[in-house]
Design an enzyme around this catalytic site. Structure first.
Site, PDB file in Angstrom:
ATOM      1  N   PHE A   1     -28.890   7.368  13.900  1.00 36.69           N
ATOM      2  CA  PHE A   1     -29.165   8.049  12.698  1.00 36.69           C
ATOM      3  C   PHE A   1     -27.882   7.907  11.987  1.00 36.69           C
ATOM      4  CE2 PHE A   1     -29.233  11.618   9.860  1.00 36.69           C
ATOM      5  CZ  PHE A   1     -30.555  11.525   9.061  1.00 36.69           C
TER       6      PHE A   1
ATOM      7  N   ASP B   1     -19.785   6.121  13.845  1.00 34.54           N
ATOM      8  CA  ASP B   1     -20.179   7.080  13.035  1.00 34.54           C
ATOM      9  C   ASP B   1     -20.283   8.602  13.691  1.00 34.54           C
ATOM     10  OD1 ASP B   1     -21.871   9.110  12.030  1.00 34.54           O
ATOM     11  OD2 ASP B   1     -23.536   7.767  11.391  1.00 34.54           O
TER      12      ASP B   1
ATOM     13  N   LYS C   1     -20.430  16.572   8.862  1.00 40.14           N
ATOM     14  CA  LYS C   1     -20.906  17.861   9.337  1.00 40.14           C
ATOM     15  C   LYS C   1     -19.705  18.682   9.713  1.00 40.14           C
ATOM     16  CE  LYS C   1     -25.354  16.659  10.907  1.00 40.14           C
ATOM     17  NZ  LYS C   1     -25.684  15.137  10.959  1.00 40.14           N
TER      18      LYS C   1
HETATM   19  C1  LIG Z   1     -26.229  14.093  10.111  1.00 36.35           C
HETATM   20  C2  LIG Z   1     -25.676  12.645  10.363  1.00 36.35           C
HETATM   21  C3  LIG Z   1     -25.626  11.846   9.264  1.00 36.35           C
HETATM   22  C4  LIG Z   1     -25.952  12.061   7.766  1.00 36.35           C
HETATM   23  O1  LIG Z   1     -25.248  13.085   7.269  1.00 36.35           O
HETATM   24  P1  LIG Z   1     -25.793  13.917   5.875  1.00 36.35           P
HETATM   25  O2  LIG Z   1     -24.584  14.550   5.638  1.00 36.35           O
HETATM   26  O3  LIG Z   1     -26.957  14.316   6.113  1.00 36.35           O
HETATM   27  O4  LIG Z   1     -25.847  12.669   4.925  1.00 36.35           O
HETATM   28  C5  LIG Z   1     -25.229  10.541   9.625  1.00 36.35           C
HETATM   29  N1  LIG Z   1     -24.715  10.088  10.664  1.00 36.35           N
HETATM   30  C6  LIG Z   1     -24.959  11.060  11.880  1.00 36.35           C
HETATM   31  C7  LIG Z   1     -24.675  10.632  13.209  1.00 36.35           C
HETATM   32  C8  LIG Z   1     -25.447  12.276  11.687  1.00 36.35           C
HETATM   33  O5  LIG Z   1     -25.386  13.116  12.695  1.00 36.35           O
END
Ligand SMILES: *Cc1c(COP(=O)(O)O)cnc(C)c1O
Length: 412
Positions: free
Chosen positions: A141, A226, A255
Site C-alpha cells: 500500500f 515506504d 503518518k
Molecule cells: C497510510 C500509508 C500511505 C498513504 O498515506 P496517506 O497519508 O494516506 O496518503 C502510504 N504508504 C503506507 C505504507 C501507508 O501506510
C-alpha cells in the site's frame, strides 16, 4: 456572541459527506494520552492511533505547546520563502537517517508521488527514458493518488480508475528469486515497505531487503522504502530499516511524523536529490511552518531513547497478551509485526472475521484496527504505559471471550 452551531452526529455524515468511508457509529470528540471520549462521554483506549499517526497519544503537552507557540507566530509562507521550523525539522531528519536531503509534503501518498517521480527523473537524466520501470509488490500500500494506487499492489484500489500510469511491475512480497528475475537495466526503482502495514502487518525478511539492495545497486536502480507507517518510532527504532541494516536510496514517511498534524517527508542523498532540480516538483503546503513546528516537537520526543525503549517493551507485552488470548479462544493464529505495529492474523476457523473482533472490542472500550479481512492490527501510542497496555489487552480478551462464547452457528 455567535449563535451556537446546530448539533451533528454520525447521521450527518450520510447527509453531507462523499460515501467513500463508512465510519463507525462512534464520534470521538476529545482525546488525552492513550484515551478517547465520544459524544456520549464514553471512554475508549486507543490502540489505533488514527491509523498509526498519533504516536505520542492525543494532545501531548509538548505538541500542544509547539502548536500553540507556532500558531501565534507564523502559519504559512509557501516555498517561495523557506522557514525556520522546516529547516530545523529537515536537519533533524538527516541526523536520524541515512539521508542528507529532505522534501516535505502533506501526506504519505504525496511523499510517495515525489519518490516515484524522483526515481523516474533520476533514471531519465542519468540513463535515458528507457530506464523507467518501477518494481513493487503484491499487497503493498502506497497511498491513494493515481500513481500511488498504481504502484500499490491491491487491484481493488485501481479498478475503474484506468488508464493507469504504465511501467509498473508487481511481484510476490519476500520472494527473492522473483525479484532476481525481474530487476533489469530498465528498472528505475524497487519500492518496498519494510513491514507491509495495510497489507496485513507482514515484515520483509532481511534476505529480501538485502537482495533488493544488491540488485538495485547492480542495476543502478533506486531502492525506495515506504516508511509512511513504519517510520517515526513505530517499530522500536526511529526508522524500521535500522533493524534490517539495509540502507535505501530514498525513504518516505508521514503518518507518525507530525503526531497528528498533516506532514510528510521524502528523504534521500545529496546526489540523487540533485535530479529534482529547481522547478521539477513542488507543493504549496509542503513544509509549512505550522506543520513542521509540530513535527519537530514530535520527532524530538519520539527519538528519545526512553520512547523507543518503551515501544519495544510495550510491543513485547502486547504480543504476549495477544498470544495468550489466542491460546484461550483460538481466534488468532499467532502474532507478527515489529515494535508497536502488531498484527494478529485470524485462525482458519475465524477467517474473514477481523472486523468482528474490532467491532466487539470497541463495545468493550478498545479501539483497534484491521489490516485486511484476516488481520487485527494494533498500533497504540508509543508512550503507552504498562498499565494501559494491560487494560487494553483485558478489553481485547473480553471481546474475544464474548465472540467465542456465541452459539456455534454464528461462529461458522
Ligand atoms: C497510510 C500509508 C500511505 C498513504 O498515506 P496517506 O497519508 O494516506 O496518503 C502510504 N504508504 C503506507 C505504507 C501507508 O501506510
Amino acid at each position: 456572541m455567535s449563535t451556537p452551531l446546530p448539533p451533528v452526529s454520525r447521521k450527518t455524515f450520510d447527509e453531507v459527506m462523499v460515501p467513500n468511508y463508512a465510519p463507525n457509529e462512534i464520534v470521538p470528540v476529545r482525546g488525552e494520552g492513550a484515551r478517547l471520549w465520544d459524544q456520549q462521554g464514553r471512554e475508549y483506549l486507543d490502540f489505533a492511533c488514527g491509523i498509526a499517526v498519533t504516536g505520542l497519544g492525543h494532545c501531548h503537552p509538548k505538541l500542544v505547546a509547539a502548536l500553540t507557540e507556532q500558531a501565534s507566530k507564523l502559519w504559512h509562507v509557501s516555498n517561495v520563502m523557506t522557514n525556520e521550523p522546516a529547516l530545523r525539522l529537515a536537519r533533524r531528519l538527516t541526523e536520524l537517517s541515512f539521508a542528507s536531503r529532505v522534501f516535505f509534503a502533506n501526506s504519505g501518498s504525496e511523499a510517495n508521488e515525489a519518490a516515484f517521480k524522483l526515481a523516474r527523473k533520476h533514471a531519465s537524466l542519468k540513463h535515458g527514458p528507457a530506464k523507467h520501470e518501477i518494481i513493487a509488490f503484491h499487497n503493498a500500500f502506497h497511498g491513494r493518488t493515481l500513481f500511488a494506487v498504481s504502484v500499490g499492489g491491491q487491484e481493488k484500489y485501481t479498478q475503474g480508475f484506468e488508464p493507469l500510469p504504465g511501467g509498473i511491475t508487481h511481484l510476490p512480497f519476500n520472494d527473492v528469486a522473483a525479484l532476481e528475475r525481474a530487476v533489469t537495466a530498465r528498472t528505475c526503482a524497487v519500492v518496498v515497505e519494510p513491514v507491509q502495514g495495510e497489507g496485513g502487518v507482514t515484515p520483509a525478511t532481511p534476505e529480501f531487503l538485502a537482495a533488493a539492495r544488491e540488485l538495485c545497486t547492480r542495476h543502478k536502480a533506486l531502492l525506495i522504502y515506504d516508511e509512511v507507517q513504519t517510520g517515526n518510532g513505530r517499530t522500536g527504532t526511529y526508522f524500521a530499516y535500522e533493524q534490517f541494516g539495509v540502507v535505501p536510496d530514498v525513504l518516505t514517511t508521514a503518518k507518525g511524523l507530525g503526531g497528528g498534524i498533516p506532514v510528510a517527508a521524502m528523504l534521500t542523498t545529496e546526489e540523487i536529490a540533485a535530479s529534482l532540480s529547481f522547478g521539477t516538483h513542488g507543493s504549496t503546503y509542503g513544509g509549512n511552518p505550522l506543520a513542521t513546528a509540530v513535527a519537530l516537537a514530535a520527532v524530538e520526543e519520539i527519538s528519545r531513547p526512553e520512547t523507543l525503549a518503551n515501544v519495544r517493551a510495550r510491543g513485547e507485552q502486547i504480543r504476549e497478551g495477544v498470544l495468550s488470548t489466542a491460546r484461550r479462544y483460538g481466534v488468532f493464529d499467532g502474532v507478527r509485526g515489529m515494535g508497536l505495529l502488531i498484527g494478529a492474523p485470524m485462525s482458519a476457523a475465524w477467517k474473514g472475521r477481523a472486523k468482528d473482533v474490532v467491532n466487539t472490542a470497541l463495545r468493550k472500550g478498545l479501539w483497534c484496527l484491521v489490516a485486511g479481512p484476516d488481520v487485527v492490527r494494533i498500533a497504540p501510542s508509543l508512550v503507552l504505559s504498562e498499565a494501559d497496555a494491560a487494560e487494553g489487552l483485558r478489553r481485547l480478551d473480553a471481546a474475544c471471550a464474548e465472540l467465542a462464547a456465541l452459539p456455534r452457528a454464528s461462529n461458522a
